[in-house]
Design a protein around this motif. Sequence first.
Motif, short mmCIF file in Angstrom:
data_model
loop_
_atom_site.label_atom_id
_atom_site.label_comp_id
_atom_site.label_asym_id
_atom_site.label_seq_id
_atom_site.Cartn_x
_atom_site.Cartn_y
_atom_site.Cartn_z
N ILE A 73 46.57 11.75 20.27
CA ILE A 73 45.89 12.93 20.79
C ILE A 73 44.43 12.88 20.34
N PRO A 74 43.50 13.07 21.27
CA PRO A 74 42.08 12.97 20.94
C PRO A 74 41.55 14.23 20.25
N ASN A 75 40.25 14.35 20.28
CA ASN A 75 39.53 15.42 19.60
C ASN A 75 39.97 16.80 20.11
N LEU A 76 40.37 17.68 19.16
CA LEU A 76 40.77 19.03 19.53
C LEU A 76 39.75 20.07 19.09
N GLN A 77 38.63 19.62 18.56
CA GLN A 77 37.70 20.58 17.96
C GLN A 77 36.99 21.45 18.99
N ASN A 78 37.10 21.08 20.28
CA ASN A 78 36.50 21.94 21.32
C ASN A 78 37.30 23.22 21.53
N PHE A 79 38.53 23.24 21.03
CA PHE A 79 39.41 24.38 21.28
C PHE A 79 39.56 25.23 20.02
N ARG A 80 38.46 25.69 19.51
CA ARG A 80 38.44 26.38 18.22
C ARG A 80 39.11 27.75 18.24
N THR A 90 54.66 13.36 19.53
CA THR A 90 53.44 12.94 18.84
C THR A 90 53.81 12.32 17.50
N MET A 91 53.25 11.14 17.22
CA MET A 91 53.57 10.41 15.99
C MET A 91 52.67 10.80 14.82
N GLU A 92 51.52 11.38 15.13
CA GLU A 92 50.58 11.71 14.06
C GLU A 92 49.78 12.93 14.45
N LEU A 93 49.55 13.79 13.49
CA LEU A 93 48.78 15.00 13.74
C LEU A 93 47.30 14.66 13.75
N PRO A 94 46.57 15.02 14.82
CA PRO A 94 45.13 14.73 14.89
C PRO A 94 44.39 15.36 13.71
N HIS A 95 43.45 14.62 13.12
CA HIS A 95 42.72 15.15 11.97
C HIS A 95 41.85 16.34 12.34
N THR A 96 41.47 16.43 13.63
CA THR A 96 40.59 17.53 14.05
C THR A 96 41.32 18.86 14.12
N VAL A 97 42.63 18.86 13.87
CA VAL A 97 43.37 20.12 13.89
C VAL A 97 42.87 21.06 12.79
N ASN A 107 53.77 23.90 16.70
CA ASN A 107 55.08 23.31 17.00
C ASN A 107 54.92 21.81 17.16
N LEU A 108 55.67 21.04 16.41
CA LEU A 108 55.60 19.58 16.45
C LEU A 108 56.97 19.01 16.78
N PHE A 109 57.05 18.29 17.87
CA PHE A 109 58.30 17.66 18.30
C PHE A 109 58.10 16.15 18.32
N GLY A 110 58.94 15.40 17.60
CA GLY A 110 58.79 13.94 17.66
C GLY A 110 59.04 13.28 16.33
N GLY A 111 58.35 12.18 16.08
CA GLY A 111 58.66 11.34 14.94
C GLY A 111 57.66 11.38 13.81
N ILE A 112 57.01 12.51 13.57
CA ILE A 112 56.06 12.59 12.47
C ILE A 112 56.80 12.47 11.14
N GLU A 113 56.44 11.45 10.35
CA GLU A 113 57.11 11.21 9.07
C GLU A 113 56.37 11.84 7.90
N VAL A 114 55.04 11.84 7.98
CA VAL A 114 54.23 12.42 6.91
C VAL A 114 53.26 13.41 7.53
N LEU A 115 53.34 14.64 7.11
CA LEU A 115 52.43 15.67 7.61
C LEU A 115 51.19 15.65 6.73
N SER A 116 50.04 15.36 7.32
CA SER A 116 48.82 15.14 6.55
C SER A 116 48.33 16.43 5.89
N GLU A 117 47.49 16.23 4.86
CA GLU A 117 46.91 17.36 4.14
C GLU A 117 46.00 18.20 5.02
N THR A 118 45.61 17.65 6.18
CA THR A 118 44.74 18.37 7.11
C THR A 118 45.28 19.74 7.45
#
Length: 456
Positions: A73-80, A90-97, A107-118
């Motif tokens: 998933i690309p940049n989400l910072q436009n949707f503040r 989704t395998m990884e949470l975008p850092h821009t979240v 809501n996260l559906f999929g194979g995320i193994e480590v939820l980042s500190e973000t």
Amino acid sequence: MRYKMHDIVHDFAQSITKNECFIINSDIESKLDFNSARHLGLEIRNVSQFPLSIDSAKNLRTLIIFNQLGYDIPNLQNFRLLRVLTLINTMELPHTVENLIHLRYLNLFGGIEVLSETICNLCNLQYLKITKDFGSVSTKLPQGIGKLINLRHLIGEDFLIPRGIGRLISLRTLKCFSISDEDSEGCKLGELKNLNHLQGSFGIRGLGNVVDVSEVENAQLKKKIQLREMILSFKKGKDRGWWDDPVPNAVDPNGRRMERDVLVLNALEPPQDLEQLDIRWYQGTTMCPNWLMSLTKLKLVSIFSATKLMSLPPLGKFPFLESLTIRNVCSLKQVGVEFLGIESENKKEDIKIFPNLKYLRFVWLEELEEWIGIGGKEDADCITVMPRLQRLEIHGCGKLKSLPDFLRTIPLNKLEIAGCPIIKERCQRETGEDWRTISHIPIIDLQEHSYYLRSR
């Protein structure tokens, strides 16, 4: 649950939201104007560029991304201004979240193994749901999870919870708390102490890994007065799920497991308004914690794979109990009057045992030989047993020799017996020794083999 909307209502809803609600896919670069869009569903079908046209949707409140290929998933910072974000596959949470400071629901559906500190920067987050693919590894929550002080609902059943969750004093929903045998620095039961707003259903896995019983007392479960359902799993080792049957319960090399499980169970003390209690993998020989008889509002009780249990608790005393399942209690040889809750000093007065029980299941009690009735007791005429029982199932009790005498007075609708050769023979129509006890039952189903799976 599904609802059907009338076509006229559907068309009307579409007409008034046509500039606010959109569903598009990444194959088609839309020429629509998203300036006024509030709610957007995007389906990513290939590895093409993220549609640039939605960058103009700066007023979005809801964004749902159906990511069929696990595409980054690309940049989400436009949707503040986002309040709701759902990411599917989704395998990884975008850092821009971390820029989505107004986000309330994730809501996260999929194979995320480590939820980042973000995610820990989302100070207004109230709802976090993580749904895993079947068979995938546990999701490791970030060390800074305690920063989400406004979080009310943490939903999912396979988390590795770090220390600090005790700071989430607004938490209402936490389905499962796991105690690991591997991480001595992991979250302890005592962190539950101040989570007194928990409500609904709650479960604890890995109670067999508890070393310090005082940690159990520190959890102060009795103060979680809005809880209604509780699952207590005493499996030792890595508890990978509530019904993780293929992996045998780990053996305690010191041989003190039975004694410790008794102490842990006694220290748990659930809240008194509990309606459902499910105990699994308990290894004590008795099950009579001090708090048990205080749970007078129980409606459903299940005891599963308590393989060392020698006698059942006095469950007949519970006035509102409707459903009872005893399964894989393979050391139990006798079900007697202690199960009914009849005491020798009972005065000669009318007594109702299991007054509201409707469903009773004995499954894979492989050593059970006797189910004792009330015949022979001096005050038997004053005792009414299971006056509302509708269905009785007895499966995999191959050594059981006979049925209790009180069955002849119970208004059963269905009796189901499977994998019990002695009882099956005794219940044969007209000729069986127990036929007169059960002849009034409309449906009698005698099967050679049980359809319930045997657990280890």
